[in-house]
Scaffold this motif. Structure first.
Motif, PDB file in Angstrom:
ATOM      1  N   ALA A   1       0.873  -1.183  -0.008  1.00 19.02           N
ATOM      2  CA  ALA A   1       0.055  -0.129   0.186  1.00 19.02           C
ATOM      3  C   ALA A   1       0.894   1.081  -0.045  1.00 19.02           C
ATOM      4  CB  ALA A   1      -0.906  -0.045   1.278  1.00 19.02           C
ATOM      5  N   GLU A   2       1.860   1.245   0.805  1.00 21.84           N
ATOM      6  CA  GLU A   2       2.986   2.365   0.825  1.00 21.84           C
ATOM      7  C   GLU A   2       3.567   2.582  -0.579  1.00 21.84           C
ATOM      8  OE1 GLU A   2       6.798   3.976   3.130  1.00 21.84           O
ATOM      9  OE2 GLU A   2       5.870   1.967   3.884  1.00 21.84           O
ATOM     10  N   ALA A   3       3.835   1.474  -1.303  1.00 21.57           N
ATOM     11  CA  ALA A   3       4.387   1.875  -2.629  1.00 21.57           C
ATOM     12  C   ALA A   3       3.327   2.220  -3.411  1.00 21.57           C
ATOM     13  CB  ALA A   3       5.135   0.374  -3.114  1.00 21.57           C
ATOM     14  N   GLU A   4       2.233   1.797  -3.365  1.00 22.93           N
ATOM     15  CA  GLU A   4       1.010   2.342  -4.401  1.00 22.93           C
ATOM     16  C   GLU A   4       1.037   3.643  -4.176  1.00 22.93           C
ATOM     17  OE1 GLU A   4      -1.823   2.038  -7.316  1.00 22.93           O
ATOM     18  OE2 GLU A   4      -0.256   0.626  -6.774  1.00 22.93           O
ATOM     19  N   ARG A   5       0.867   4.130  -3.067  1.00 25.85           N
ATOM     20  CA  ARG A   5       0.518   5.605  -2.688  1.00 25.85           C
ATOM     21  C   ARG A   5       1.647   6.365  -3.156  1.00 25.85           C
ATOM     22  NH1 ARG A   5      -1.554   3.535   2.280  1.00 25.85           N
ATOM     23  NH2 ARG A   5       0.670   3.697   3.272  1.00 25.85           N
ATOM     24  N   GLU A   6       2.935   5.914  -2.925  1.00 24.26           N
ATOM     25  CA  GLU A   6       4.196   6.601  -3.492  1.00 24.26           C
ATOM     26  C   GLU A   6       4.301   6.934  -5.002  1.00 24.26           C
ATOM     27  OE1 GLU A   6       9.209   6.689  -3.200  1.00 24.26           O
ATOM     28  OE2 GLU A   6       7.742   5.290  -2.223  1.00 24.26           O
ATOM     29  N   ARG A   7       3.639   5.610  -5.744  1.00 27.08           N
ATOM     30  CA  ARG A   7       3.623   5.773  -7.293  1.00 27.08           C
ATOM     31  C   ARG A   7       2.925   6.681  -7.512  1.00 27.08           C
ATOM     32  NH1 ARG A   7       0.593   3.417 -11.225  1.00 27.08           N
ATOM     33  NH2 ARG A   7      -0.777   2.694  -9.509  1.00 27.08           N
ATOM     34  N   ARG A   8       1.461   6.939  -6.953  1.00 29.89           N
ATOM     35  CA  ARG A   8       0.358   7.790  -7.236  1.00 29.89           C
ATOM     36  C   ARG A   8       0.804   9.143  -7.029  1.00 29.89           C
ATOM     37  NH1 ARG A   8      -4.983   4.754  -4.886  1.00 29.89           N
ATOM     38  NH2 ARG A   8      -5.030   2.931  -6.140  1.00 29.89           N
ATOM     39  N   ALA A   9       1.638   9.358  -5.960  1.00 28.08           N
ATOM     40  CA  ALA A   9       2.032  10.798  -5.699  1.00 28.08           C
ATOM     41  C   ALA A   9       3.048  11.035  -6.792  1.00 28.08           C
ATOM     42  CB  ALA A   9       2.813  10.674  -4.324  1.00 28.08           C
ATOM     43  N   ARG A  10       3.969  10.354  -6.997  1.00 28.09           N
ATOM     44  CA  ARG A  10       4.743  10.399  -8.138  1.00 28.09           C
ATOM     45  C   ARG A  10       4.259  10.928  -9.588  1.00 28.09           C
ATOM     46  NH1 ARG A  10      10.201   6.551  -7.481  1.00 28.09           N
ATOM     47  NH2 ARG A  10      10.624   7.382  -5.359  1.00 28.09           N
ATOM     48  N   ILE A  11       3.174   9.824 -10.122  1.00 27.51           N
ATOM     49  CA  ILE A  11       2.484  10.061 -11.223  1.00 27.51           C
ATOM     50  C   ILE A  11       1.697  11.648 -11.071  1.00 27.51           C
ATOM     51  CG2 ILE A  11       0.700   9.467 -12.537  1.00 27.51           C
ATOM     52  CD1 ILE A  11       1.602   6.464 -11.967  1.00 27.51           C
ATOM     53  N   ILE A  12       1.192  11.785 -10.260  1.00 25.77           N
ATOM     54  CA  ILE A  12       0.420  13.113 -10.065  1.00 25.77           C
ATOM     55  C   ILE A  12       1.168  14.374  -9.763  1.00 25.77           C
ATOM     56  CG2 ILE A  12      -0.825  14.505  -8.427  1.00 25.77           C
ATOM     57  CD1 ILE A  12      -2.330  11.878  -7.374  1.00 25.77           C
ATOM     58  N   GLY A  13       2.433  14.316  -9.369  1.00 26.84           N
ATOM     59  CA  GLY A  13       3.437  15.300  -9.508  1.00 26.84           C
ATOM     60  C   GLY A  13       3.929  15.489 -10.951  1.00 26.84           C
TER      61      GLY A  13
END
Length: 276
Positions: free
Chosen positions: A164-176
């Motif tokens: 879950a932490e890796a998925e949230r980090e991936r989404r944050a990078r994509i959004i950024g």
């Protein structure tokens, strides 16, 4: 005293079944005061209320080979008192055993993600499986089944947390990255608009100065240089840079004078190399 003379009271949530000489009489006795023969008849009362039975936790292995412990709650009621008494010895114990085996069967052919996220689907499947062998033969209808708790091993919990932490980090990078891409496009459009109107650049400069001046702990020294003067200097520098390459191409290349005796030595060396 009333029981000695054969008078019985059936409550509102109960139904009665009369056995005469060990044989069940047809029909069901309704709530109220009834009379049965105290010498030949025996009255059996059946509770018609909805009963909530807790299914003990079952150790199961899901289809994706994950060991977990699952428990549930079954809500059922008697719809046919005659079948509930005659066809099964203890319908409460029978419903509990059917619920346990059905819970293991359903969780065994489901994935871990389905048990965690699709509870409604699992509950509906459990209800259908438990209700099938109980309603028609035993006269018991399962009203509802709910999976109460799913216990996972500690290693699986840590793995899911990292996922879950890796998925949230991936989404944050994509959004950024998406935000930077959109900002770059808007900045390019703003640069084109400012290049078309020289006054817009000066207004933007003044706005930036006003924003920086809003800070209390900052000191700004403004040099009143017009933007048109900067543009004139920029154009002059560009014109000078374009003129210098043409002047360098037009200048003749200098002729280096030959040293005395240098030509004779070169000619003598070339002759010696030809002679055998």
């Amino acid at each position: 005293m009333a029981g000695v003379f054969g008078f019985k009271i059936i409550r509102q949530y109960e139904r009665g079944v009369v056995f005469r000489w060990g044989r069940a009489l047809p029909g069901v006795r309704e709530p109220g005061l009834i009379w049965v023969n105290p010498f030949t008849d025996r009255l059996a009362k059946v509770n018609m209320q909805i009963t909530a039975a807790a299914v003990p936790g079952q150790e199961t292995i899901t289809r994706d080979n994950v060991t977990m412990r699952v428990d549930a709650v079954v809500y059922y009621r008697v719809v046919d008192p005659l079948k509930a008494i005659v066809n099964v010895q203890d319908y409460r114990f029978a419903v509990s055993q059917v619920a346990q085996t059905s819970l293991r069967a359903v969780t065994g052919r489901s994935n871990m993600d389905q048990l965690l996220s699709e509870r409604e689907k699992v509950n509906a499947e459990l209800k259908d499986i438990i209700d099938e062998p109980t309603e028609q033969p035993w006269g018991i209808r399962v009203e509802r089944v709910e999976v109460r708790d799913v216990s996972l091993p500690e290693q699986m919990k840590r793995a899911m947390s990292r996922q879950a932490e890796a998925e949230r980090e991936r989404r944050a990078r994509i959004i950024g990255a998406d935000g930077e891409y959109q900002a770059a496009g808007k900045l390019a459009q703003a640069a084109e608009a400012m290049a078309a109107d020289p006054a817009a650049l000066q207004l933007r400069l003044l706005q930036t100065v006003a924003e920086v001046a809003a800070e209390k702990n900052s000191r700004i020294i403004i040099v009143p240089i017009p933007v048109e003067l900067l543009r004139f200097l920029d154009h002059a520098a560009s014109a000078t840079g374009r003129a210098h390459p043409s002047q360098r191409q037009a200048q003749p290349r200098p002729v280096v004078p030959a040293e005395p005796g240098h030509g004779e030595n070169a000619e003598r060396q070339s002759r010696q190399s030809v002679l055998p």
